[in-house]
Write an enzyme that holds these catalytic residues in place. Structure first.
Site, PDB file in Angstrom:
ATOM      1  N   GLU A   1       0.828  -1.218   0.000  1.00 51.20           N
ATOM      2  CA  GLU A   1       0.000   0.000   0.000  1.00 51.20           C
ATOM      3  C   GLU A   1       0.852   1.253   0.000  1.00 51.20           C
ATOM      4  O   GLU A   1       0.520   2.248  -0.654  1.00 51.20           O
ATOM      5  CB  GLU A   1      -0.923  -0.002   1.221  1.00 51.20           C
ATOM      6  CG  GLU A   1      -1.920   1.157   1.271  1.00 51.20           C
ATOM      7  CD  GLU A   1      -1.424   2.396   2.010  1.00 51.20           C
ATOM      8  OE1 GLU A   1      -2.167   3.393   2.074  1.00 51.20           O
ATOM      9  OE2 GLU A   1      -0.281   2.376   2.523  1.00 51.20           O
TER      10      GLU A   1
ATOM     11  N   GLU B   1      -4.846  -3.772  -7.209  1.00 52.93           N
ATOM     12  CA  GLU B   1      -4.707  -4.951  -8.072  1.00 52.93           C
ATOM     13  C   GLU B   1      -5.847  -5.936  -7.832  1.00 52.93           C
ATOM     14  O   GLU B   1      -6.342  -6.575  -8.770  1.00 52.93           O
ATOM     15  CB  GLU B   1      -3.354  -5.629  -7.835  1.00 52.93           C
ATOM     16  CG  GLU B   1      -2.152  -4.749  -8.135  1.00 52.93           C
ATOM     17  CD  GLU B   1      -2.285  -3.985  -9.440  1.00 52.93           C
ATOM     18  OE1 GLU B   1      -2.363  -4.634 -10.502  1.00 52.93           O
ATOM     19  OE2 GLU B   1      -2.320  -2.743  -9.400  1.00 52.93           O
TER      20      GLU B   1
ATOM     21  N   HIS C   1       5.668   7.600   9.094  1.00 51.87           N
ATOM     22  CA  HIS C   1       6.594   7.128   8.050  1.00 51.87           C
ATOM     23  C   HIS C   1       8.059   7.257   8.443  1.00 51.87           C
ATOM     24  O   HIS C   1       8.931   7.261   7.571  1.00 51.87           O
ATOM     25  CB  HIS C   1       6.345   7.841   6.725  1.00 51.87           C
ATOM     26  CG  HIS C   1       5.113   7.382   6.021  1.00 51.87           C
ATOM     27  ND1 HIS C   1       4.817   7.744   4.721  1.00 51.87           N
ATOM     28  CD2 HIS C   1       4.086   6.581   6.419  1.00 51.87           C
ATOM     29  CE1 HIS C   1       3.665   7.192   4.362  1.00 51.87           C
ATOM     30  NE2 HIS C   1       3.199   6.482   5.381  1.00 51.87           N
TER      31      HIS C   1
END
Length: 741
Positions: free
Chosen positions: A419, A428, A549
């Site tokens: 992701e 997908e 992150h």
């Protein structure tokens, strides 16, 4: 003789009566097949109460601890460990699902070279290195020492060398570069921008359009840390704030899904476009850095002071750059150099899929998903959501295994892969099963970052899901607050006044592509929700939780500063699971189309206020749009009357199925594959992303902004086109709610 006759007659009558009674009750008992009761059964409130009682904080804590043992960037050895862990949990004989499997795709990802790290330096005119940007974050706990901690990098940035004078470009928006270009020749420069205001990859695309040859991106402490910068006593490990060397990694791509197989599932032998044909990624070398190094560069810049709203948290005036540095600085007459060694590769990435089969409508799906991969340890993003999903499946799986429950509709769980590189696993999946999911999916629940903080619930959804979200939130206790529901706590933090309901919590719209709901909403038109617990925005300016992150998003960070005791995780798990059960078990789908009408009316009011006068001057009528919204309201109210006047438990199952199909397919009517030809995967004309910043129909808003700027007849024609697209889509949705012809 008479006596005997009377006795015989009496006995015969008694026998006949008994026979009739036996026959009557026997026929009543056996005349209806066993499935009749199941077909008419509605959601069981006692079962929901039991579910709520079994979601445990200790289990959530242990889930998160296990998921964050090692870094698990997509396709890394750590990612494979999490694949096996989730699969093991879903195949458990006592608490697992009916079936679970891994589903592989071959996708194009981007990685730094561990043997040749990316470098950012300041070099003199003779190429002497005057300053080197830190390649890795400072370690405060053992977690950061793991060899799988990836160097900060901009995924999909091209490899290459770039060197030039430095300029400060604020957030890297087109307007920022336009402002700079008025006084500075940007050709051949390196730009430094802060996160926010513009997509990561788009910053580099915007920069390249002005001749900029390289880009640096950093997190400004004003935007994330409320101005705090010292790791001695202000930032992590002392608080939740980002340390000075923390770097936000990310995918610098604009589109979602595998970049080499647009609109096709990325299987082994799928056609792939040439890598040079990929669009929406940086055309110039790009690298994120920490704010400690960014301050060294920005505070040394020459040139005019940047505008007031460009100033940040550093203890200096942010200048635009000469371009380049001040004559009095150690970097006088020097340049910034980027040496980027990223490389692209086609690699195997796995989704983990699981299912609980439905008992009555197995061909109707409720999908619950979250991605599994992270940039480093990813305790909050995404493992907080995966911890919640695993606890929900543990509780529901045990009920199924013990024979206590089986949902009316099938429930599909998806642990999406890759992701972080652009919503790849979920995209997908939707591309591979496009038709089946389009025809059969009732709704999608996305819980990515389940807990940003522990103050209040936050939810974004299609408007028709508002009522079921509220119902679930009213039944869950708010963490740390006695006798207060999640709903009552939520309404204190963010609310709005509804013409129908009065004061209610504010539910946001899914009009971007921030997580795995994107393909379900924008590509398939499936009614969806994205939810989490979050922070009190009156107490911080942080644009997201500060360790986002970075290498500091660890179990220690989550358990100490985000959600001590895991009570917010529990509240999200209870609320999301409650919604899931209601979508899967309710006889009638818990969607309220009148709430959708209210949102369309709000969009219309804004559009009329902003655009009608100018459009009339161009001979473009908004009347078709006004009439379409009115027709949708009428159809929604008529369907609601049918529902309220029907005893659906005693109706033919076909009537229930018909109404449920109307509710399920209504959002599909808003899809138009030609509405946004330059926006990958965006087909929903109501909730598409918009650059205009106006709370109204995105296609109309963006087209109007362009036409109002260019004054070209062709652009006004595009405005007319989008008015027609939206009006006809709304008419189609209204017709979906009307009686079947």
């Amino acid at each position: 003789m008479l006596k005997e006759a009377l006795i015989g007659t009496l006995c015969g009558a008694v026998a006949l009566t008994i026979g009739i009674l036996i026959g009557h009750f026997g026929i009543q008992k056996n005349s209806a097949p066993s499935w009749v009761n199941d077909v008419a059964k509605d959601v069981d409130e006692a079962l929901i109460k039991q579910f709520l009682s079994e979601v445990e904080t200790l289990q959530l804590q242990e889930n998160l601890r296990e998921l964050t043992k090692v870094p698990h960037m997509a396709t890394s050895p750590g990612d494979e460990e999490t694949v096996k862990y989730v699969l093991k949990r879903w195949q458990d004989p006592e608490t697992g699902l009916d079936e679970a499997w891994r589903q592989e795709y071959k996708v194009y990802l981007s990685f730094p070279d561990p043997k040749n790290p990316n470098k950012v330096t300041v070099v003199s005119s003779s190429d002497a290195v005057l300053f080197t940007v830190r390649e890795r974050e400072v370690n405060y706990t053992a977690d950061q020492n793991d060899p799988q901690v990836v160097q900060p990098f901009a995924a999909y940035s091209p490899a290459g060398e770039a060197k030039g004078k430095l300029v400060f470009a604020n957030q890297g928006k087109p307007s920022d570069f336009e402002h700079l270009n008025k006084t500075i020749d940007l050709r051949g420069t390196i730009a430094i921008t802060r996160y926010g205001g513009e997509g990561r990859g788009q910053k580099a695309i915007n920069a390249a359009a002005y001749g900029v040859v390289g880009l640096l991106v950093y997190t400004d402490p004003l935007d994330m840390n409320d101005g705090l910068m010292s790791d001695i006593n202000e930032t992590y490990p002392h608080s939740w704030y980002l340390p000075p060397t923390g770097v936000e990694r990310g995918a610098y791509s604009r589109d979602f899904g595998d970049l080499l197989t647009p609109y096709l599932a990325a299987k082994e032998n799928t056609y792939r476009i040439p890598t040079e044909d990929i669009t929406g990624i940086p055309p110039i070398p790009t690298q994120p850095i920490g704010f400690e190094d960014a301050s060294t560069l920005i505070c040394a810049l020459a040139g005019e002071p940047a505008p007031k709203d460009w100033q940040g948290g550093f203890k200096c005036v942010y200048n635009l750059g000469g371009p380049g540095f001040k004559a009095a600085s150690p970097f006088n007459d020097s340049e910034v150099k980027l040496d980027i060694h990223n490389n692209g590769a086609i690699v195997n990435s796995a989704n983990v899929m699981g299912v609980i089969r439905g008992s009555v409508e197995p061909d109707r799906y409720v999908i619950y998903g979250n991605h599994r991969d992270s940039w480093v340890h990813g305790a909050i993003d995404p493992s907080s959501g995966t911890a919640v999903m695993l606890e929900i499946t543990r509780v529901l799986g045990r009920m199924v295994k013990q024979g206590k429950w089986r949902p009316r509709r099938s429930i599909i769980f998806g642990s999406w892969g890759a992701e972080e590189f652009g919503l790849i696993g979920s995209a997908e999946y939707t591309e591979e099963y496009f038709t089946k999911l389009s025809e059969r999916t009732v709704g999608y629940i996305n819980v990515d970052i389940s807990v940003f903080a522990n103050a209040t619930l936050r939810a974004s959804a299609m408007p028709s899901m508002q009522s079921v979200i509220f119902k679930a939130a009213q039944q869950v206790d708010a963490p740390g607050l006695a006798s207060t529901s999640v709903y009552d706590n939520w309404i204190r933090y963010t609310n709005r006044t509804s013409p129908t309901h009065g004061l209610i919590p504010r539910v946001g719209y899914l009009n971007g592509a921030g997580s795995d709901y994107a393909a379900f909403v924008h590509y398939l038109g499936i009614t969806s929700i994205d939810m989490s617990y979050t922070y009190d925005r009156s107490k911080t300016n942080a644009r997201i939780y500060p360790a986002y992150h970075t290498a500091y998003d660890t179990f220690d960070y989550a358990s100490r500063f985000i959600d001590p005791g895991f009570v917010a995780h529990q509240a999200v798990g209870r609320t999301a699971g409650n919604i899931l059960i209601r979508l899967a078990d309710s006889l009638l789908l818990p969607f309220n189309c009148k709430d959708y009408a209210e949102s369309l009316e709000a969009y219309l009011d804004t559009a009329v206020t902003l655009y009608q006068k100018d459009l009339e001057a161009k001979d473009i009528s908004m009347e078709p749009l006004i009439q379409a919204v009115a027709n949708f309201r009428k159809a929604a109210e008529q369907l609601d009357k049918v529902i309220q006047s029907s005893d659906l438990a005693n109706e033919t199952p076909l009537k229930v199925r018909k109404i449920n199909d109307q509710l399920m397919l209504m959002d599909r009517a808003f899809l138009n594959p030609l509405a946004f030809p330059h926006e990958y995967g965006f087909r929903h004309v109501i909730w598409a992303s918009s650059s205009s910043g106006k709370p109204t129909f995105p296609g109309i808003a963006d087209a109007f902004a362009q036409a109002n700027s260019s004054h070209l007849d062709s652009d006004w024609g595009k405005v007319h086109y989008h008015v027609s697209v939206v009006a006809q889509a709304i008419e189609g949705a209204a017709d979906m709610l009307n009686e079947v012809i």
